[in-house]
Design an enzyme around this catalytic site. Structure first.
Site, PDB file in Angstrom:
ATOM      1  N   THR A 184       0.597  -1.561   0.007  1.00  0.00           N
ATOM      2  CA  THR A 184      -0.130   0.500  -0.213  1.00  0.00           C
ATOM      3  C   THR A 184       0.981   1.206   0.122  1.00  0.00           C
ATOM      4  O   THR A 184       1.926   1.556   0.435  1.00  0.00           O
ATOM      5  CB  THR A 184      -1.206  -0.299   1.319  1.00  0.00           C
ATOM      6  OG1 THR A 184      -1.698   1.450   1.676  1.00  0.00           O
ATOM      7  CG2 THR A 184      -0.271  -0.029   2.228  1.00  0.00           C
ATOM      8  N   ASP A 185       0.546   2.214  -0.200  1.00  0.00           N
ATOM      9  CA  ASP A 185       0.852   3.483  -0.369  1.00  0.00           C
ATOM     10  C   ASP A 185       0.932   4.395   0.856  1.00  0.00           C
ATOM     11  O   ASP A 185       1.801   5.172   1.013  1.00  0.00           O
ATOM     12  CB  ASP A 185       0.028   4.836  -1.467  1.00  0.00           C
ATOM     13  CG  ASP A 185      -1.142   4.852  -0.921  1.00  0.00           C
ATOM     14  OD1 ASP A 185      -1.362   4.451  -0.065  1.00  0.00           O
ATOM     15  OD2 ASP A 185      -1.413   6.037  -1.693  1.00  0.00           O
ATOM     16  N   GLU A 186       0.443   3.206   1.590  1.00  0.00           N
ATOM     17  CA  GLU A 186       0.495   4.569   3.469  1.00  0.00           C
ATOM     18  C   GLU A 186       1.839   3.348   3.810  1.00  0.00           C
ATOM     19  O   GLU A 186       2.336   4.359   5.162  1.00  0.00           O
ATOM     20  CB  GLU A 186      -0.710   3.461   4.406  1.00  0.00           C
ATOM     21  CG  GLU A 186      -2.046   3.373   3.954  1.00  0.00           C
ATOM     22  CD  GLU A 186      -2.931   3.621   4.332  1.00  0.00           C
ATOM     23  OE1 GLU A 186      -3.414   3.458   5.640  1.00  0.00           O
ATOM     24  OE2 GLU A 186      -3.887   3.180   3.534  1.00  0.00           O
ATOM     25  N   TYR A 190      -1.093  -0.084  11.100  1.00  0.00           N
ATOM     26  CA  TYR A 190      -1.404  -0.934   9.814  1.00  0.00           C
ATOM     27  C   TYR A 190      -0.526  -0.807   8.863  1.00  0.00           C
ATOM     28  O   TYR A 190       0.262  -1.255   8.415  1.00  0.00           O
ATOM     29  CB  TYR A 190      -3.166  -0.283   9.268  1.00  0.00           C
ATOM     30  CG  TYR A 190      -2.914  -0.890   7.821  1.00  0.00           C
ATOM     31  CD1 TYR A 190      -3.303  -1.865   7.284  1.00  0.00           C
ATOM     32  CD2 TYR A 190      -2.889  -0.130   6.858  1.00  0.00           C
ATOM     33  CE1 TYR A 190      -3.595  -1.964   6.155  1.00  0.00           C
ATOM     34  CE2 TYR A 190      -3.442  -0.033   5.648  1.00  0.00           C
ATOM     35  CZ  TYR A 190      -3.433  -1.303   4.895  1.00  0.00           C
ATOM     36  OH  TYR A 190      -4.117  -1.748   3.948  1.00  0.00           O
ATOM     37  N   LYS A 223       2.330  -3.043   7.448  1.00  0.00           N
ATOM     38  CA  LYS A 223       2.592  -3.644   5.816  1.00  0.00           C
ATOM     39  C   LYS A 223       3.808  -3.023   5.215  1.00  0.00           C
ATOM     40  O   LYS A 223       4.721  -4.082   4.571  1.00  0.00           O
ATOM     41  CB  LYS A 223       1.574  -2.808   4.647  1.00  0.00           C
ATOM     42  CG  LYS A 223      -0.343  -2.809   4.839  1.00  0.00           C
ATOM     43  CD  LYS A 223      -0.074  -4.766   4.518  1.00  0.00           C
ATOM     44  CE  LYS A 223      -0.159  -4.081   3.420  1.00  0.00           C
ATOM     45  NZ  LYS A 223      -1.294  -5.955   3.138  1.00  0.00           N
TER      46      LYS A 223
HETATM   47  P1  NAD Z   1      -9.719  -7.248   3.358  1.00  0.00           P
HETATM   48  O1  NAD Z   1      -9.944  -6.599   4.401  1.00  0.00           O
HETATM   49  O2  NAD Z   1     -11.295  -6.805   2.671  1.00  0.00           O
HETATM   50  O3  NAD Z   1      -9.609  -8.139   2.543  1.00  0.00           O
HETATM   51  C1  NAD Z   1      -9.131  -9.128   3.392  1.00  0.00           C
HETATM   52  C2  NAD Z   1      -8.682 -10.607   3.274  1.00  0.00           C
HETATM   53  O4  NAD Z   1      -7.923 -11.299   3.627  1.00  0.00           O
HETATM   54  C3  NAD Z   1     -10.101 -10.983   3.544  1.00  0.00           C
HETATM   55  O5  NAD Z   1     -10.561 -12.266   2.818  1.00  0.00           O
HETATM   56  C4  NAD Z   1      -9.684 -11.660   5.048  1.00  0.00           C
HETATM   57  O6  NAD Z   1     -11.049 -13.355   5.293  1.00  0.00           O
HETATM   58  C5  NAD Z   1      -8.179 -12.033   4.204  1.00  0.00           C
HETATM   59  N1  NAD Z   1      -7.464 -13.004   5.811  1.00  0.00           N
HETATM   60  C6  NAD Z   1      -6.878 -11.781   6.894  1.00  0.00           C
HETATM   61  N2  NAD Z   1      -6.137 -12.702   7.588  1.00  0.00           N
HETATM   62  C7  NAD Z   1      -6.112 -13.162   7.413  1.00  0.00           C
HETATM   63  C8  NAD Z   1      -5.153 -14.412   7.615  1.00  0.00           C
HETATM   64  N3  NAD Z   1      -4.332 -14.511   7.837  1.00  0.00           N
HETATM   65  N4  NAD Z   1      -5.514 -16.290   6.516  1.00  0.00           N
HETATM   66  C9  NAD Z   1      -5.570 -15.975   5.851  1.00  0.00           C
HETATM   67  N5  NAD Z   1      -6.450 -14.815   4.811  1.00  0.00           N
HETATM   68  C10 NAD Z   1      -6.036 -13.753   5.466  1.00  0.00           C
HETATM   69  O7  NAD Z   1      -8.888  -5.780   2.401  1.00  0.00           O
HETATM   70  P2  NAD Z   1      -8.470  -5.436   0.761  1.00  0.00           P
HETATM   71  O8  NAD Z   1      -8.819  -3.731   0.665  1.00  0.00           O
HETATM   72  O9  NAD Z   1      -9.369  -6.397  -0.540  1.00  0.00           O
HETATM   73  O10 NAD Z   1      -6.765  -5.104   0.513  1.00  0.00           O
HETATM   74  C11 NAD Z   1      -6.204  -6.321   0.157  1.00  0.00           C
HETATM   75  C12 NAD Z   1      -4.555  -5.849  -0.147  1.00  0.00           C
HETATM   76  O11 NAD Z   1      -4.352  -5.112  -0.388  1.00  0.00           O
HETATM   77  C13 NAD Z   1      -4.571  -6.121   1.911  1.00  0.00           C
HETATM   78  O12 NAD Z   1      -3.204  -6.299   2.157  1.00  0.00           O
HETATM   79  C14 NAD Z   1      -4.344  -5.079   2.238  1.00  0.00           C
HETATM   80  O13 NAD Z   1      -3.070  -3.972   2.846  1.00  0.00           O
HETATM   81  C15 NAD Z   1      -4.237  -4.007  -0.118  1.00  0.00           C
HETATM   82  N6  NAD Z   1      -4.547  -2.587  -0.021  1.00  0.00           N
HETATM   83  C16 NAD Z   1      -5.711  -2.349   0.100  1.00  0.00           C
HETATM   84  C17 NAD Z   1      -6.328  -1.418  -0.314  1.00  0.00           C
HETATM   85  C18 NAD Z   1      -7.551  -0.735  -0.029  1.00  0.00           C
HETATM   86  O14 NAD Z   1      -7.900   0.766  -0.988  1.00  0.00           O
HETATM   87  N7  NAD Z   1      -8.002  -1.541   0.041  1.00  0.00           N
HETATM   88  C19 NAD Z   1      -4.717  -0.210  -1.218  1.00  0.00           C
HETATM   89  C20 NAD Z   1      -4.237  -1.019  -0.929  1.00  0.00           C
HETATM   90  C21 NAD Z   1      -3.552  -2.111  -0.187  1.00  0.00           C
HETATM   91  P1  TYD Z   2     -10.391   5.014   4.951  1.00  0.00           P
HETATM   92  O1  TYD Z   2     -11.398   4.287   3.320  1.00  0.00           O
HETATM   93  O2  TYD Z   2     -10.030   3.814   6.348  1.00  0.00           O
HETATM   94  O3  TYD Z   2      -8.980   4.231   4.218  1.00  0.00           O
HETATM   95  P2  TYD Z   2      -7.383   5.212   4.764  1.00  0.00           P
HETATM   96  O4  TYD Z   2      -7.235   5.459   5.818  1.00  0.00           O
HETATM   97  O5  TYD Z   2      -6.701   3.341   4.562  1.00  0.00           O
HETATM   98  O6  TYD Z   2      -6.966   5.712   3.555  1.00  0.00           O
HETATM   99  O7  TYD Z   2     -10.309   6.634   4.756  1.00  0.00           O
HETATM  100  C1  TYD Z   2     -10.066   6.691   3.778  1.00  0.00           C
HETATM  101  C2  TYD Z   2     -10.251   8.853   4.525  1.00  0.00           C
HETATM  102  O8  TYD Z   2     -11.991   8.526   5.029  1.00  0.00           O
HETATM  103  C3  TYD Z   2      -9.522   8.811   5.609  1.00  0.00           C
HETATM  104  O9  TYD Z   2      -8.964   9.993   5.377  1.00  0.00           O
HETATM  105  C4  TYD Z   2     -10.531   8.488   7.298  1.00  0.00           C
HETATM  106  C5  TYD Z   2     -11.000   8.989   6.111  1.00  0.00           C
HETATM  107  N1  TYD Z   2     -12.927   8.707   7.133  1.00  0.00           N
HETATM  108  C6  TYD Z   2     -13.869   9.831   7.903  1.00  0.00           C
HETATM  109  O10 TYD Z   2     -13.601  10.422   6.666  1.00  0.00           O
HETATM  110  N2  TYD Z   2     -14.613   8.906   8.046  1.00  0.00           N
HETATM  111  C7  TYD Z   2     -15.066   7.699   8.037  1.00  0.00           C
HETATM  112  O11 TYD Z   2     -16.080   7.229   8.636  1.00  0.00           O
HETATM  113  C8  TYD Z   2     -14.043   6.480   7.834  1.00  0.00           C
HETATM  114  C9  TYD Z   2     -14.445   5.489   7.697  1.00  0.00           C
HETATM  115  C10 TYD Z   2     -13.154   7.588   7.201  1.00  0.00           C
END
Ligand code: NAD
Ligand code: TYD
Length: 374
Positions: free
Chosen positions: A156-158, A181, A185
């Site tokens: 992630t970019d985070e 988090y 990562k």
């Molecule tokens: P999500 O929370 O929707 O899904 C995570 C999945 O992983 C779930 O199905 C969960 O059951 C499974 N899981 C969790 N712990 C596990 C374990 N120990 N063993 C097996 N399965 C497990 O997450 P997402 O938003 O789909 O993100 C997927 C990946 O992408 C993550 O690694 C996250 O860090 C990365 N990512 C997400 C975003 C975003 O905006 N959502 C952005 C950048 C990177």
């Molecule tokens: P989020 O979707 O949790 O992604 P991330 O923190 O990983 O970027 O949040 C996106 C932005 O929205 C973040 O600046 C926090 C803000 N936010 C709110 O203002 N209210 C909310 O209820 C949530 C979940 C997020």
């Protein structure tokens, strides 16, 4: 004899193996056996759908623990695909991962599995260490033992921390995570570098910006705001809503991850963003406008993230664009329209994914402000 790992604990009918999968032992040079971890989550389920459509000869095995965020409903329409199997299990369970690799001899592995929500990591970092760091290490170690052609870590970019008003993150920007988090990562990314450097494991890392689209769990900004607006509930904005996120439609990220997996250079990091920075308040107002709901639903609340709340993310994605000829296909208007359309058509899904666990979590984050009900 040991029972095959390949089964679906929630749906015993999927234990029946099918002929295409039985043949996976006889390697078809045209197809790949792909491990996808976390495939029952948001991005993972979108990725599996994408891969099975694009490579009908591939075999995809989805290893997922089914945490609160994992849901087999996200794979509806896929579970009977002859090239797909589900294994319920934890990536940090070395014995299970070992047996799975021994049985399947994966060509490619993509690790999506993670605890993925910043707010939860602030409440309790422990599950993030277990899944995101230990889980990644187990996968790397077992992949090293059995060998894979590529191991892609979805990061992630985070991990880069926070930007000020100017500039963008590049792949060589320093890693400066601010939340538990992001730290978990970043630690996994460092382990990936280590396995590449020390053992020549062919690892690649992608770092994407904030994804949005179908099947996203309603704890993240967009689906939470869509759900609350649909139910005429308050929309909780942290602080003044001035933080900036860089948004990418999930299908664009899946296409980029697939390109990197098949054609990217090992040992490299690829940023994946759509150059779509928006202030949070603007996103929330746009959602309200599209749903024809009043802005009076917005409620500004004290920021539960405090100092861990990164001000701004913005990605320079020129590397994946130039090397792999990728560019995003969806702009925010189009992507958000598709997303809202999906949530409108799947309100049953939204309510079903919300269990008592969600209500407990919601109370912990928003609880001091009782007008913010789930
Ligand atoms: P999500 O929370 O929707 O899904 C995570 C999945 O992983 C779930 O199905 C969960 O059951 C499974 N899981 C969790 N712990 C596990 C374990 N120990 N063993 C097996 N399965 C497990 O997450 P997402 O938003 O789909 O993100 C997927 C990946 O992408 C993550 O690694 C996250 O860090 C990365 N990512 C997400 C975003 C975003 O905006 N959502 C952005 C950048 C990177
Ligand atoms: P989020 O979707 O949790 O992604 P991330 O923190 O990983 O970027 O949040 C996106 C932005 O929205 C973040 O600046 C926090 C803000 N936010 C709110 O203002 N209210 C909310 O209820 C949530 C979940 C997020």
């Amino acid at each position: 004899m040991r029972k095959s790992l390949v089964h679906n604990q929630k749906n015993p009918s999927s234990e029946i193996r099918n002929p295409k999968l039985e043949k996976s032992a006889i390697r078809n040079p045209q197809s790949a056996i792909v491990l996808v971890t976390g495939g029952a989550g948001f991005i993972g389920s979108n990725f599996i759908r994408y891969v099975l459509k694009k490579y009908p000869a591939d075999i995809v095995i989805n290893l997922d623990k089914l945490t609160y965020a994992g849901n087999l409903e996200n794979l509806e329409g896929i579970k009977d695909n002859p090239g797909y199997r589900f294994v319920r299990g934890d990536i940090a369970d070395r014995e299970l991962v070992n047996r799975l690799f021994a049985e399947e001899r994966f060509d490619l592995a993509v690790n999506f599995a993670a605890e993925s929500h910043v707010d939860r990591s602030i409440l309790d970092a422990a599950p993030f260490i277990e899944a995101n760091i230990k889980g990644a290490q187990v996968l790397l170690e077992v992949a090293r033992y059995y060998g894979v052609k590529k191991f892609l870590q979805v990061s992630t970019d985070e991990v880069y921390g926070s930007l000020g008003k100017e500039g963008l993150f590049r792949e060589d920007s320093p890693i400066r995570p601010n939340s538990p988090y992001a730290a978990s990562k970043a630690a996994a990314d460092l382990l990936c570098y280590t396995y590449y450097n020390t053992y020549d494991l062919p690892v690649i890392i992608t770092r994407s910006s904030n994804n949005y689209g179908p099947y996203q769990f309603p704890e993240k900004l967009m689906p939470l705001m869509i759900r609350n607006a649909l139910n005429d509930k308050k929309l909780p904005i942290y602080g003044q809503g001035g933080n900036v996120r860089d948004w990418i439609y999930v299908e664009d990220n899946c296409r980029a991850i697939d390109l990197v997996l098949r054609n990217g250079r090992v040992g490299e990091v690829y940023n994946i963003g759509a150059s779509c920075e928006r202030v949070n308040l603007e996103i929330v107002k746009l959602i309200l406008k599209k749903l024809d709901k009043p802005e009076s639903l917005i409620e500004f609340i004290e920021d539960p993230r405090g100092k861990a709340h990164d001000f701004r993310y913005g990605l320079d994605s020129s590397k994946v664009q130039n090397e792999l000829n990728w560019s995003p296909r969806y702009d925010l208007e189009e992507g958000l329209d598709k997303t809202i359309e999906w949530y409108l058509a799947h309100q049953g899904w939204l309510e079903r994914v919300i269990t008592g666990e969600y209500l407990d979590y919601y109370r912990k984050v928003y609880g001091s402000n009782y007008s913010i009900t789930p």
